[in-house]
Design a protein around this motif. Structure first.
Motif, mmCIF file in Angstrom:
data_model
loop_
_atom_site.group_PDB
_atom_site.id
_atom_site.type_symbol
_atom_site.label_atom_id
_atom_site.label_comp_id
_atom_site.label_asym_id
_atom_site.label_seq_id
_atom_site.Cartn_x
_atom_site.Cartn_y
_atom_site.Cartn_z
ATOM 1 N N GLU A 130 0.838 -1.194 0.000
ATOM 2 C CA GLU A 130 0.000 0.000 0.000
ATOM 3 C C GLU A 130 0.879 1.252 0.000
ATOM 4 O OE1 GLU A 130 -2.629 2.200 3.454
ATOM 5 O OE2 GLU A 130 -1.187 0.632 3.895
ATOM 6 N N ARG A 131 0.502 2.210 -0.822
ATOM 7 C CA ARG A 131 1.280 3.454 -0.884
ATOM 8 C C ARG A 131 0.775 4.462 0.132
ATOM 9 N NH1 ARG A 131 4.525 3.771 -5.057
ATOM 10 N NH2 ARG A 131 4.485 1.898 -6.318
ATOM 11 N N ASN B 244 1.810 5.966 5.982
ATOM 12 C CA ASN B 244 0.525 6.426 6.509
ATOM 13 C C ASN B 244 0.469 6.360 8.040
ATOM 14 O OD1 ASN B 244 -0.518 6.943 3.966
ATOM 15 N ND2 ASN B 244 -1.163 4.819 3.711
ATOM 16 N N SER C 262 3.033 -6.544 5.744
ATOM 17 C CA SER C 262 2.843 -5.167 6.201
ATOM 18 C C SER C 262 4.146 -4.382 6.202
ATOM 19 C CB SER C 262 2.284 -5.163 7.625
ATOM 20 O OG SER C 262 0.986 -5.665 7.615
ATOM 21 N N PRO D 133 6.571 0.461 -0.108
ATOM 22 C CA PRO D 133 5.912 0.787 -1.373
ATOM 23 C C PRO D 133 6.867 1.406 -2.389
ATOM 24 C CG PRO D 133 5.353 2.409 0.298
ATOM 25 C CD PRO D 133 6.220 1.382 0.971
#
Lengths: 787, 413, 251
Positions: free
Chosen positions: A38-39, A64, C143, C147
């Motif tokens: 995930e970016r 994030n 996780s 990215p």
């Protein structure tokens, strides 16, 4: 036929096959089973690493704010100066480990049965623990015990506070190299501190088996020292004395190979030549050392001094050569060099950070440095200064007062140790073999004695006698697996913690490790579990532990520093080793809140080194004749007061067990509470592990005499146990000695970690040091044969 | 049962026996396909390959089979191209059909195995799309594809000559007209195959950081480019001849005149001698001029199972020796020596392909690197054997149902 | 076009590793794995099938105890600056691996790679690893994937990129800050991690950079210089036995 040809031709003319070819290629580039991270916005959060005692500054990269992707070094930290070790670099593999304990568990079947663990709520877990503690307290609180990590943090003090208030003396720490240093410092200087080494400013380093680069207690600092030693101009000469051609030995300028465990004999030999050649700091010795000359005790009895002992014929170069296996000329050459180098420092170790040393040998090295004048103010050896954290004092009620009459269980057995220390081995021994009183509840916090305690079967035997075993581990490790309850702590990166000093570092150091991320699982800070349990127990226990959160507790501790206006926060890169003892360090924080804010932001606190003080000893001098040893001594021989070469004989006869087994640590294998990570598994060389088979290192000469070839399947048998392994024939090994790496052979965890090789702890023999009563490990008698 | 498909005037074994043989071959092919499918589904970890041995059995087998399949283009070149000037080469017409079939199966088989070799077969066509003009492998991909098409075109008329198929008039006309233009295809094919055979040599030769394989050369092509062409044409026709001989033994018939074998022997003798002279020169230059520049000596390249025996076998026993036999007219008269030399010849070339692929990467380059040994897994052996079975299958079918040997009826009358 | 056969910019990113300081602790390699989403398997003991961008070779002086000495040689991709082409970029049939002539980094495009492994065969440093399996992670560990670096699929080759995503970030930052992107500096993960600071990184063509100075140090050497691969990774050592292991020699 025509139809078929037409069909083929026709299809080729349509876009279909080309589209399919393209689609399949695109598909192969976007396989759904290939994770796509995930970016999001990437931020950096600073903290301090608590995976080992090294105290490095780290920073985590988050995506994030909720997904940690990388642990890097914090360039603002003076210890690691932006670097990280392999363990810290793979720390997130502990955070996201599949083998983490996700919530409190209660064993409903037989101990060790993974399927028997039943998930329970924190409510239930804490209630049941409190209830048990309450029950036991009524019957006698001293029957509760705990084993915690050897790392120095406020958790130690919180545990001590809890045990003091609760009323049990049976709080133990996992063994550490610092234990021996503490004994030696206590005996010679009267201070309950450890010796500290000014590695960075030494001009010549003589290392007696210190595994500086092979996974020592403060690896980052050692690496930083090496960098400074290897400077371009006037590099520092390093001499490594040990039996194995280790990494440290290879990085050293000179490697002096000796029989395992004879480092202290060589040090005595050097001292012999220095004393006989009058080539020592006579001024310092004369004015500041007690027991160098013959001495008289308080009863007026005359005793032999160190000078007469060391200059005796027992420590001539020839004699020392015989013990160590070196040439007499080498001993002379080394002594001459050490004595003549202006900033020569002798450092020492057992080659392992996780076990204590022979106290007499510890004293020998102190004596050698004393002869060199290294213990004088401004010298290369000092005492580790303590951060003036707020002290804790427990309030006692009648129950805890009464139980304080009870001796600590390791002492109850009366080992007659003149200078008893943290006697975990004595404790385990006592519990398993009919103790003075039973242990009803044993708690294990941030430790995995079932695996990484040398002679780990002692823990297993003790655990069997304890009806309730509680683990606070974040991971399903070997000890947690054997527990009746697991009350999982947050993983190190999810919780508040602190670092009180760096092992062996001369400067004062304190850092707060703030969480980098919210806890991922249903875990709870063990400190806060203690607070909760204390408040449930009520009374003086509750009032001794009044804090509501661990962060509050740390704030309270930091207030002490602020009150003392001591030290300063490091907010820009500095050369911390350039600060000398007594140099003024001006505080740069306004108050406790400000200091805590800065510490929480990943900055560390430091203070100037402190010189060795001798005012606490009976003589007011550095005591080479340790008068306190004589207290319970059974022998009246004068040598018992003095540093001397006193090897503990491994059990078994040489004829039956012709080889010696020595364990070694590797910076690529984590051998403490934390298991290796998958990233680190990649670093394990194929000369150490092949599939699930561990290699045992042996010299080509040894191999030839045993008829063993490289890679052969072998069986190793020691006086403690036996195991199958493979042979790695390497000239790094001393003839006649076998070497086994530590940290392998886990049985718990998952397929990435478990079942890789043999656990060295099950093969090694522990011997109790007669002075401190602590376990020491150096060599175990062994046999090896091809299978 | 299948009499109607069998060419006129020849005798073939009974259908049940033939079926049994085909079944055996299909069994091997099925095994290979199953292994290949497993590799495609479960990925290349099933093979014995690793990061040290990026190339292995697949590539070695492909290189060898493509070199030996060269009999097709080279015989074609001699027959269609040069026989106008050297009438004695007309003799080759008696075996040219077989040469085409052998070439066809070798190339198509090799392509199928190549599909397994790459990690991402679905993207294999990127070689055309994102071609790197500097890469020898690009040259190989383009040339092999083109040449495989040419071989299909060459093979089609043979199929069309089947008794049953040629009953259809348009097919007969097609077959006839294709035969007329075959010379053009043969020559195109010759060029393409010379070129790609060379490129395959280039694949190894351009690896300038692999001292075992690296060769300097002419313009952009390393010497291996030319040596591969030469070794292929000096062994391909021998391979065709050996297959023909094998078929004669199995069928217990004479299929071609002995003069054809001797002619091939003579041609191969000449070529092989020429090749060996160049190969020896190349080896000497490599061992005593280039390698010392890289700090290596000849013995550094050989170790353990990859010992010097490979060099002796390749250049001596399977190189110079068959060359000497084949250039001697007297020796060619002896069947033992003639076919023995053919066999040695093709073994020599196969060793060459093995050495340039596997040994080239087995030999450590960094001084602190260690020798490794490559052992192919069953997932590599099975598809390779299946490829050979496929070759045998097509040859068997072609022989049974097509007029491969124009002289067969006469010779067995 | 320069005499080297390709357009040359004034940026040539390179690395200098001081082997006298390297203790083989593996921090560089672990940091590299974390930074670049390198996959791992339960058993990593077969080093011939273990993906490692920064592999640490153990060198020894071939002597007997006690004169036996070891040293470690961390090996990233050498980003060879050989004339015209690096050994690997020369042979890739699909242009999946090319050398970025703006900075000298040898890149590899995973979605284009067809997995022919010719580049691995061409590389004498074994700097390239192949994905023999579908890379998988234990579930919670997905996780921690970054990215910034795309995870690879099976059947493709991968190798050290000098963390060029970090370089892109540094350039982007310079652009935003209004400074010259061509002067942007950064450190790959390995250089940042090294506890003894044995790894220095930067522009070899920038005379003032530390890396340029060290690459001209009398102690500097490269591995296999005789092959004319012209690696942009230099090593430093004072010890002859280590220097002698850098290249083959007839003596």
């Amino acid at each position: 036929m025509q139809f078929a040809a037409g069909a083929v031709g026709g299809t080729l003319l349509t876009p279909l096959p080309w589209k399919l070819a393209d689609d399949s290629a695109v598909w192969s580039q976007n396989w759904s089973w290939r994770p796509s991270p995930e970016r999001g916005e990437i931020t950096k959060v600073p903290s301090v690493c608590t995976l080992c005692a090294g105290g490095c500054g780290i920073q985590a990269r988050l995506v994030n704010g909720n997904r940690a992707i990388l642990i890097e070094g914090n360039p603002a930290n003076p210890v690691n100066e932006g670097s990280v070790c392999a363990l810290a670099a793979s720390a997130l593999q502990f955070l996201y480990a599949p083998y983490r304990v996700t919530q409190p568990l209660k064993q409903t079947k037989k101990r060790g049965d993974k399927t028997g663990f039943q998930a329970i709520s924190w409510e239930q877990a804490q209630t049941e623990l409190s209830k048990k503690l309450e029950e036991i307290r009524g019957e006698g609180p001293h029957t509760v015990a705990c084993i915690t990590s050897s790392r120095r943090s406020s958790m130690d003090d919180l545990w001590a506070q809890f045990f003091n208030a609760y009323g049990s003396p049976n709080l133990f720490k996992m063994p550490s190299e610092c234990d021996a240093s503490k004994s030696a410092a206590q005996l010679t200087t009267g201070n309950s501190s450890t010796f500290a080494f000014d590695l960075e400013n030494a001009g010549y380093v003589l290392s007696f088996g210190a595994n500086l680069l092979d996974g020592c207690a403060a690896p980052s600092r050692a690496s930083g020292a090496l960098r400074r030693w290897k400077k371009d101009r006037y590099p520092v000469k390093i001499v490594q004395v040990e039996s194995r051609a280790s990494i440290t030995a290879s990085k050293a300028d000179v490697f002096l190979p000796i029989n395992p465990g004879t480092e202290a004999a060589l040090a005595m030999g050097i001292a012999h030549l220095m004393v006989n050649g009058a080539n020592y700091d006579a001024y310092f010795v004369k004015n500041n050392v007690f027991g160098f000359e013959d001495w008289t005790d308080s009863n007026g009895k005359k005793h032999q001094g160190f000078k007469s002992l060391v200059s005796s014929s027992a420590y001539t170069p020839e004699q020392v050569a015989k013990i160590t296996g070196l040439e007499p000329a080498k001993v002379r050459e080394l002594a001459k060099e050490f004595a003549s180098q202006p900033k020569a420092l002798a450092v020492w170790g057992t080659g392992r950070a996780d076990v204590s040393n022979n106290t007499y040998h510890e004293l020998v090295f102190v004596a050698l440095n004393a002869l060199k004048g290294n213990l004088k103010p401004g010298g290369l050896i000092g005492l580790a200064p303590k951060a003036p954290l707020s002290e804790l004092s427990a309030q006692k009620d009648i129950l805890s007062e009464n139980s304080s009459q009870q001796p600590r269980l390791d002492l109850a057995k009366s080992q007659n140790c003149p200078c008893p220390q943290n006697g975990l081995y004595g404790f385990l021994d006592a519990v398993s073999s009919g103790p003075k009183y039973p242990i009803k509840l044993l708690m294990v916090h941030e430790a995995n004695p079932a695996h990484c305690l040398p002679e780990n079967k002692l823990f297993a035997a003790a655990a069997e006698k304890v009806p309730t075993l509680v683990s606070f581990s974040s991971f399903m490790d070997e000890t947690a697996l054997q527990s009746d309850y697991i009350l999982p702590d947050h993983m190190a990166l999810e919780r508040f913690d602190d670092v009180i000093g760096i092992p062996g570092a001369p400067y004062g150091y304190y850092a707060v490790s703030a969480p980098i991320i919210k806890p991922l699982l249903d875990t709870k800070h063990t400190g806060e579990v203690l607070m909760k349990v204390a408040s449930t127990l009520g009374g003086t226990v509750a009032s001794s532990i009044p804090w509501k959160s661990y962060e509050d507790f740390l704030k309270f501790r930091v207030e002490g520093i602020a009150k003392a206006k001591a030290g300063a926060v490091i907010d820009k890169p500095i050369e911390i080793s350039s600060i000398k003892a007594g140099d003024p360090v001006t505080s740069n924080y306004s108050d406790a809140a400000d200091l805590f804010k800065k510490l929480k932001a990943g900055l560390c606190w430091h203070d100037a080194p402190s010189a060795v003080t001798f005012d606490k000893t009976t003589s007011g001098k550095l005591e080479l004749a340790c008068q306190s040893i004589g207290k319970n001594a059974q022998s009246s021989d004068d040598v018992i007061y003095l540093p001397h070469f006193a090897p503990l004989k491994p059990s078994g006869s040489e004829s039956e067990w012709p080889l010696l087994l020595v364990s070694y640590s590797s910076p690529r294998v984590s051998c403490g509470y934390l298991a290796n990570t998958p990233f680190m598994n990649k670093l394990i060389p194929d000369s150490m592990l092949a599939g699930d088979e561990l290699f045992i290192d042996l010299n080509p000469q040894t191999a030839a005499s045993l008829g063993i070839a490289q890679g052969d399947q072998v069986k190793i048998k020691t006086t403690q146990g036996e195991a199958g392994a493979k042979a790695n024939i390497t000239p790094a090994a001393r003839p006649g000695v076998l070497y086994i790496p530590r940290g392998m052979g886990h049985k718990a965890y998952d397929e990435y970690i478990g079942n890789k090789g043999v656990n060295a702890c099950q093969l090694m023999e522990v011997q109790l040091d007669p002075v401190s009563g602590m376990g020491t490990v150096w060599a175990t008698r062994a046999q090896l044969r091809r299978v | 049962m299948d009499r109607i498909l069998i060419p006129d005037g020849v005798k073939r074994c009974s259908f049940p026996i033939f079926s049994l043989w085909i079944l055996v071959l299909l069994g091997v092919i099925g095994w290979g396909i199953a292994a290949g499918a497993a590799v495609l589904i479960k990925a290349l970890n099933l093979t014995g390959l690793n990061d040290y041995f990026g190339f292995g059995a697949y590539i070695t087998a492909d290189l060898a089979i493509i070199a030996l399949g060269a009999g097709a283009f080279f015989s074609g070149f001699l027959y269609y191209g040069l026989s106008k000037f050297f009438p004695s080469l007309k003799e080759l017409g008696k075996i040219i059909n077989l040469a085409v079939v052998v070439g066809f199966v070798c190339y198509t088989g090799a392509l199928a195995v190549l599909l397994l070799e790459i990690g991402q077969p679905l993207r294999g066509w990127f070689g055309y799309w994102h071609a790197n003009v500097h890469s020898m492998l690009t040259e190989v991909i383009f040339c092999i594809t083109c040449y495989a098409i040419v071989l299909v075109i060459e093979y089609v008329p043979l199929v069309l000559e089947n008794r049953k198929v040629s009953e259809s008039k348009p097919m007969a006309i097609l077959a006839h007209s294709m035969h007329d233009v075959m010379a053009i295809f043969a020559l195109t094919g010759t060029f393409l195959s010379f070129f790609h055979q060379g490129s395959l040599g280039g694949v190894a030769g351009v690896c300038f950081a692999r001292p075992f394989a690296f060769r300097e050369g002419l313009f952009i092509w390393p010497w291996t480019f030319f040596l591969f062409i030469l070794s292929a044409i000096s062994s391909g026709p021998a391979f065709t001849a050996l297959i023909c001989k094998a078929m004669e033994i199995v069928t217990r018939k004479r299929l071609v005149d002995r003069t054809v074998y001797e002619l091939i022997g003579k041609i191969e003798g000449g070529l092989l001698s020429f090749y060996m002279i160049l190969k020896l020169a190349d080896t000497a230059n490599w061992a005593f001029n280039m390698s010392p520049r890289f700090g290596l000596k000849l013995t550094d390249y050989y170790w353990g199972p990859y010992g010097l025996w490979l060099l002796i076998a390749e250049v001596g026993i399977c190189g110079v020796l068959p060359a000497l036999i084949l250039i001697s007219p007297k020796a060619r008269k002896s069947s033992f020596l003639l076919f023995g030399a053919f066999l040695l010849d093709i073994i020599g070339v196969s060793i060459n392909r093995f050495v340039m692929t596997i040994q080239a990467i087995a030999a450590p380059v960094m001084p602190f690197d260690k020798w490794q040994v490559y052992v192919p897994s069953v997932y590599e052996v099975a598809p390779v054997l299946a490829m050979l079975a496929y070759c045998a299958l097509v040859i068997s079918l072609s022989y049974r149902y097509m007029p491969l040997f124009p002289r067969e009826t006469e010779l067995n009358r | 076009m320069s005499e080297k056969g390709h357009a040359q910019s004034n940026i040539r990113l390179g690395m200098v590793i001081d082997l006298d300081k390297c203790t083989g602790c593996g921090a560089c390699s672990a940091a590299c794995q974390a930074e670049n989403n390198i996959s791992f398997r339960p058993d990593e003991s077969n080093k011939l099938r273990s993906i490692s961008w920064m592999y640490i070779y153990q060198l020894d002086n071939k002597k007997d105890y006690p004169d036996y000495k070891i040293a470690y040689l961390p090996r990233p991709c050498m980003h060879c600056d050989a004339d015209h082409h690096s050994p690997c970029t020369f042979v890739c049939p699909v242009n999946a691996t090319t050398r970025d002539e703006n900075n000298g980094i040898v890149t590899h495009i995973y979605p284009r790679c067809i997995g022919c492994r010719y580049c691995m065969v061409a590389c004498p440093y074994h700097a390239r690893s192949f994905n023999w399996w579908d890379p998988t992670w234990p579930k919670p560990m997905t996780s921690m994937l970054s990215p910034e670096v795309s995870p690879r699929m099976r059947g493709v080759v991968e190798k050290c990129t000098f963390c060029h995503h970090r370089y892109n970030k540094a350039r982007a930052k310079a652009y935003v800050d209004g400074t010259d992107p061509n002067k942007a500096t950064y450190n790959p993960a390995c250089a940042d991690a090294c506890p003894t600071k044995a790894i220095t990184f930067g522009n070899l063509l920038d005379e003032k950079s530390e890396v340029a100075k060290l690459s001209k140090d009398p102690r500097a050497f490269r591995v296999l210089e005789k092959l004319q691969t012209k690696p942009k990774v230099y090593y430093l050592s004072k010890q002859d036995w280590i220097r002698n292991l850098a290249d083959n020699s007839l003596t």
